[in-house]
Design a protein around this motif. Structure first.
Motif, short mmCIF file in Angstrom:
data_model
loop_
_atom_site.label_atom_id
_atom_site.label_comp_id
_atom_site.label_asym_id
_atom_site.label_seq_id
_atom_site.Cartn_x
_atom_site.Cartn_y
_atom_site.Cartn_z
N SER A 172 -11.15 -1.51 -3.54
CA SER A 172 -11.02 -2.96 -3.64
C SER A 172 -12.21 -3.58 -2.91
O SER A 172 -12.62 -3.11 -1.86
CB SER A 172 -9.71 -3.42 -3.03
N GLN B 195 -4.11 -5.90 -15.21
CA GLN B 195 -3.23 -5.07 -14.40
C GLN B 195 -1.77 -5.46 -14.53
O GLN B 195 -0.92 -4.62 -14.73
CB GLN B 195 -3.66 -5.16 -12.93
N HIS C 245 -9.14 2.69 -9.65
CA HIS C 245 -9.52 3.32 -8.39
C HIS C 245 -9.01 4.74 -8.35
O HIS C 245 -9.16 5.43 -7.37
CB HIS C 245 -8.97 2.51 -7.21
N PHE D 280 6.01 0.93 7.08
CA PHE D 280 6.21 0.18 5.85
C PHE D 280 5.07 0.37 4.86
O PHE D 280 3.97 0.78 5.22
CB PHE D 280 6.38 -1.30 6.15
N SER E 204 2.83 -7.49 4.93
CA SER E 204 4.05 -8.27 4.90
C SER E 204 5.07 -7.79 5.93
O SER E 204 6.04 -8.48 6.21
CB SER E 204 4.67 -8.23 3.50
N SER E 205 4.84 -6.62 6.53
CA SER E 205 5.82 -6.16 7.51
C SER E 205 5.48 -6.65 8.91
O SER E 205 6.16 -6.33 9.86
CB SER E 205 5.94 -4.64 7.48
N HIS F 228 -4.04 -10.37 9.98
CA HIS F 228 -4.97 -10.61 8.87
C HIS F 228 -6.42 -10.39 9.27
O HIS F 228 -7.30 -10.37 8.43
CB HIS F 228 -4.79 -12.02 8.33
N ALA G 187 -0.91 1.09 -0.43
CA ALA G 187 -1.62 -0.19 -0.39
C ALA G 187 -3.04 -0.02 0.16
O ALA G 187 -3.74 -0.99 0.33
CB ALA G 187 -0.85 -1.20 0.45
N LEU G 188 -3.42 1.21 0.43
CA LEU G 188 -4.71 1.43 1.09
C LEU G 188 -5.79 1.87 0.12
O LEU G 188 -5.51 2.41 -0.94
CB LEU G 188 -4.56 2.51 2.16
N ASP G 189 -7.02 1.64 0.53
CA ASP G 189 -8.14 2.11 -0.27
C ASP G 189 -8.23 3.62 -0.23
O ASP G 189 -7.86 4.24 0.76
CB ASP G 189 -9.44 1.52 0.29
N VAL G 190 -8.76 4.17 -1.30
CA VAL G 190 -8.81 5.63 -1.40
C VAL G 190 -9.54 6.24 -0.21
O VAL G 190 -9.12 7.24 0.34
CB VAL G 190 -9.54 6.05 -2.70
N ARG H 181 -7.27 6.19 2.84
CA ARG H 181 -6.01 6.91 2.70
C ARG H 181 -6.01 8.23 3.48
O ARG H 181 -5.07 8.54 4.19
CB ARG H 181 -5.80 7.19 1.20
#
Lengths: 661, 296
Positions: free
Chosen positions: A50, A104, A220, A436, A441-442, A491, A522-525, A528
């Motif tokens: 991303s 998507q 991705h 999470f 959001s957590s 953030h 939710a993470l970038d490769v 990860r």
């Protein structure tokens, strides 16, 4: 010579495309001089994390960028005509007619208050010059082609009456129905389950090659690329850093970024005790384009030249080019050096200690009952969890896999005590905590990192303010962050840092069990692998048991000791991770593991891609016999009548199938 | 990947505590609408506060030799039929108006936050009872309701404040409840629940702090409304009783003489308009400051 012919035959020729987002906080260079050529009928994959500019690039082609994005330079030649110079009206005639798009999220790209017919027929009439009745017949034909059952009737459905997979099929039918020469697909399967993803990918592949359309496929997921693409463009920080035929890219990658990225994926070979190689750091902030090569901070081969001068794409082979000063990128031994050494050796626990059971679940049920106020007789019961039995031993990791809606997240909520079970018992020795899926959001967005990690301690009133702060700092160190993070808001952290903070919070009260619900999805490769390594370190260091819930089967297999496969609220197969994946006994497990794309085109070519047909039946209306009987390729009359029980299989495994042996 | 877009939506700065401390420094003065609000309120508040020190007649003092004089140097807004100075009476009326406005806003905020949080957080029977009462109140226009309540409770400052508050509290309960309902299902509430945080903890540490900002915006609009309703009640003779001045009853005094002495009603009317506009600008400014999406 080859270049000359390429230009003549090119369907799409993009030259030095530049796109900027002029935001109030500065200009973000999203696409920074991208050039490539797509020939008719070719499938090109664009891979990147991303923020790498892959979507901005694709949207720039048809000028579909949202404000404040704008194309600031370059040429986009479609069959020799420059799309960049066209008026909005001319472009409208290109969109849909010559270039189709699949996005998507089909829920937001379909009009929610319009029937499918209303959205499909008008463009077909306009683009192909057909009458309403002819266009309708054409639309029905395409819906049928994309595998919508009973297309004649379903064309009058609203998008909300369809499942995600069905909606994405409709999008594909819409994109292909006007017979475009090029289809741009922006992460078309990211929101879908792995079995549905496999169906959609096959569908796109078959239909585009049947129609002779070219495709630009943005993703991705390197596994999908291997399954799908002819050629691959790897994007990093707004530029293409490597471009070449798919086989070459995977066999002999030349750019350190894609070399490291391929090494970080928990793949076929590196599961088990090995640690994953990881790419340090995070992608650059495109508000301040880096001087020199954008990847230099994360590259082991970086040298003086990389800091001054950005390499440009140059040919390495006949059709393979890369943007790196090193002719072959990183050497093998350099890549090996990216495998971090574990911080601590695993504690050699006495084997008896390891045998202790920390989680025991017996006959667990969770039913959601809804009864309409005005029609109490129409009571419906959703059996989200329908009688499961599990044991987790100390220090073990249990992986739970299954499609969305199979009840795996409900099991997590029950384990944590967030919901009360309808029936059955859960025994847990010690404390359970949770990591999470989406730490964005957590976390309460209005709390600083220090307050977030301190919260569990504060709730339990452990120690005074000073002692708690000391513990917070210790936890941060444990997850690989330093105390500069303390005063930041969530953030202001990157995705990887946020996930580390989430892990630190889960560890604050010294839990014996940590439940991780999709902690890396939710993470970038490139990030990860860092998190997966951290989790396996913590498991070894602290002797914590993990329950790891994910749909990414390769990751689950890598991290888990045992795996439970869930289908419609029940466990259909259970056993040691490698056993279950290498020799699946239940047809559903087999279908799941077949559906996972493996990031190796050579392997992908050998696999038979016969994706699971159909979708998850409604949990309101379960099949009578085996819950999987409606989709099972080997179903018999017995399966439809008699429900198989989970029984022992080859001593260490369990499976719920009549025909496992 | 998919969540990256939400990153832009996540509150940019804040933290309630932080935003308050940073407010005066960068906030209010940095925002255009808030600057307009300040440009209106700073002079009005200063004049009102220092009114007794100004070289003008006291608000209740009559001067039979200067009845219904048009605006002049001695009487900037002119005088009324009893020779009272309109500027002095207006300044005194502003004090009443602002007191009513802010009292109503505070009462509505306090009750709204408490009852709305309870209803939204606990749901069930409590929610049903609270919301039924709220819905009944919401069925009446607030001015009509206030008139009815004043008719029961009598006139004067305190009954007026109570009447207007009672008409406004239900809206605040609804607003708070709707925010609590959406916050209640957020993952960070689950995260706090996994460490067995008490209900009280969840409400005071997570839910209420996250609702304060929008509630304040609603509060400043309500203050403007309350000022208008108080003026309307006083104009109808149901609010602040003469001879005590309030902007509403000054206008009422001048209404009969509109043709001979336009200044009696018109100038205090302008002041009401200014205050209401100022409060709306203030609420817009506060909203923009607290909303990360409209910030630079």
């Amino acid at each position: 010579m080859t270049y000359q012919t390429a230009v003549e035959a090119a369907l799409l020729d993009v030259r030095d495309l530049r796109t900027e987002f002029r935001t109030k906080s500065g200009t973000v260079t999203a696409v920074d001089g991208v050039s490539f050529v797509i020939e008719a009928g070719e499938r090109i994959a664009v891979v990147g994390e991303s923020g790498s500019g892959k979507s901005a690039m694709a949207m720039s082609l048809l000028r579909l960028l949202a404000y404040p994005g704008q194309v600031v330079g370059g040429e986009i030649l479609l069959n020799g005509r420059d799309l960049g110079r066209m008026t909005e009206k001319q472009l409208t005639s290109i969109r849909g007619r010559e270039v189709g798009t699949v996005f998507q999220d089909p829920m937001s790209s379909l009009d929610p208050v319009m029937r499918v017919s209303g959205q499909m027929i008008a463009p077909i009439m306009r683009n192909l010059g057909l009458s309403r009745a002819q266009a309708r017949a054409e639309a029905v034909k395409w819906l049928d082609k994309v595998g919508i059952p009973d297309a004649e009737r379903r064309i009058e459905a609203f998008p909300f009456e369809m499942s995600d997979g069905m909606r994405q099929r409709v999008m594909i039918a819409m994109a292909l129905s006007c017979k475009p020469r090029l289809v741009i697909a922006d992460e078309p399967t990211t929101a879908l389950d792995v079995t549905i993803q496999a169906q959609i990918v096959e569908l796109l592949k078959d239909l585009t090659s049947e129609a002779g359309a070219a495709m630009l496929f943005i993703t991705h997921d390197l596994g999908l690329v291997a399954r799908f693409a002819h050629r691959v463009a790897v994007m990093y920080a707004g530029r293409i850093v490597e471009f070449g035929p798919v086989g070459e890219i995977f066999r002999a990658p030349r750019h350190p970024y894609i070399q490291s990225l391929l090494a970080t994926i928990p793949g076929v070979g590196n599961h088990g005790q090995d640690r994953l190689p990881q790419i340090p750091g995070t992608p650059p902030d495109m508000r301040h384009p880096p001087k020199g090569c954008a990847f230099k901070e994360r590259c082991l081969g970086a040298h003086a030249r990389c800091h001054d001068e950005a390499p440009t794409l140059s040919l390495r082979d006949t059709a393979h080019s890369a943007a790196c000063w090193l002719p072959a990128g990183l050497e093998k031994q350099m890549l090996a050096a990216t495998v971090p050494t574990p911080k601590a050796m695993p504690l050699a626990k006495a084997s008896r200690e390891r045998q202790r059971t920390v989680i025991e679940i017996n006959n667990l049920h969770k039913h959601f009952v809804s009864s309409p106020v005005f029609a109490p007789s129409r009571r419906t019961v959703v059996r989200a969890v329908n009688g499961i039995k599990l044991r987790v031993r100390k220090g073990d990791t249990l992986g739970i896999v299954g499609e969305s809606g199979c009840g795996k997240s409900t099991v997590a909520r029950l384990l944590l005590g967030l919901d009360a079970p309808t029936e059955g018992e859960i025994f847990i020795e010690g404390l359970v905590q949770m990591v999470f899926q989406d730490p964005a959001s957590s976390f309460n967005p209005k709390m600083k990192v220090s307050a977030l990690i301190e919260e569990p301690l504060a709730v339990k009133a452990l120690g005074n303010k000073v002692e708690r702060l000391a513990r917070v700092t210790e936890l941060l160190t444990q997850v690989g962050l330093d105390d500069t993070c303390l005063d930041r808001y969530p953030h202001q952290l990157s995705g990887g840092q946020r996930q580390r903070v989430d892990i630190a919070r889960a560890l604050a009260l010294n839990p014996s069990v940590v439940v991780a619900d999709e902690p890396t999805s939710a993470l970038d490769v490139s990030v990860r692998a860092q998190i997966i390594n951290l989790l396996s370190d913590l498991k070894a260091e602290l002797g914590i048991s993990f329950v790891f819930i994910a749909h990414d089967l390769l990751t689950v297999r890598y991290i888990s000791d045992h795996i439970a496969v869930m289908y419609l609220g029940e466990i259909v197969e259970y056993g040691p991770a490698d056993e279950v994946f290498d020799r699946p006994a239940h047809p559903y497990t087999r279908a799941l593991s077949d559906a996972v794309p493996i990031p190796d085109p050579a392997v992908e070519k050998l696999r038979t891609n016969a994706p699971l047909r159909g979708e998850l039946p409604s949990p309101l209306d379960l099949p009578k016999g085996c819950p999987f009987s409606s989709r099972c390729p080997m179903v018999t009359a017995r399966c439809r009548e008699e429900k198989p029980m989970l029984h022992e299989y080859r001593k260490i495994r369990q499976v719920a199938c009549h025909y496992a042996d | 990947m998919a969540d990256q877009s939400t990153e832009f939506l996540a509150p940019r700065s804040t933290g309630w505590r932080m935003s308050m401390s940073g407010f005066a420094k960068s906030g209010l003065l940095g925002n255009f609408k808030a600057r307009i609000a300040l440009a209106i309120f700073v002079p009005i508040l200063t004049l009102t506060a220092f009114a007794p020190l100004l070289p003008i007649q006291a608000p209740l003092e009559t001067n039979l030799f200067a009845m219904m004089k048009p605006p002049s140097i001695e009487h900037i807004f002119g005088t009324d039929k009893m020779g009272r100075d309109i500027v002095s009476r207006t300044l005194s009326g502003i004090k009443v108006s602002l007191f009513v406005g802010f009292s109503v806003a505070l009462i509505a905020l306090a009750f709204g936050i408490v009852l709305g949080t309870l209803a939204g957080f606990f749901g069930g029977m409590l929610d049903r009872i609270i919301m039924t009462v709220v819905d009944i109140f919401l069925a009446f226009p607030s001015l009509l309701l206030a008139i009815g309540l004043v008719a029961v409770m009598g006139t004067g400052l305190v009954p007026v404040i109570m009447a207007i508050s009672l008409a406004d509290v239900p809206r605040f309960i609804r607003l708070q409840r709707s925010m609590v309902l959406s916050l209640r299902s957020r993952a960070f509430i689950d995260a706090a629940r996994t460490v067995k945080a008490s209900q009280y903890w969840l409400m005071t540490r997570h839910i209420v702090p996250d609702t304060v900002a929008p509630m304040l915006v609603a509060g400043s609009i309500t203050a403007a409304n309350a000022i208008l309703i108080e003026a309307s009640l006083s104009f109808l003779g149901l609010g602040i009783m003469p001879p005590a001045p309030s902007l509403g009853n000054i206008i009422r005094d001048g209404q009969a003489y509109l043709e001979q002495a336009w200044w009696i009603s018109t100038l205090p009317g302008r002041v009401i308009l200014m205050i209401a506009v100022g409060l709306h600008f203030l609420s817009d400014g506060v909203r923009e400051l607290l909303d990360p999406r409209s910030r630079s």
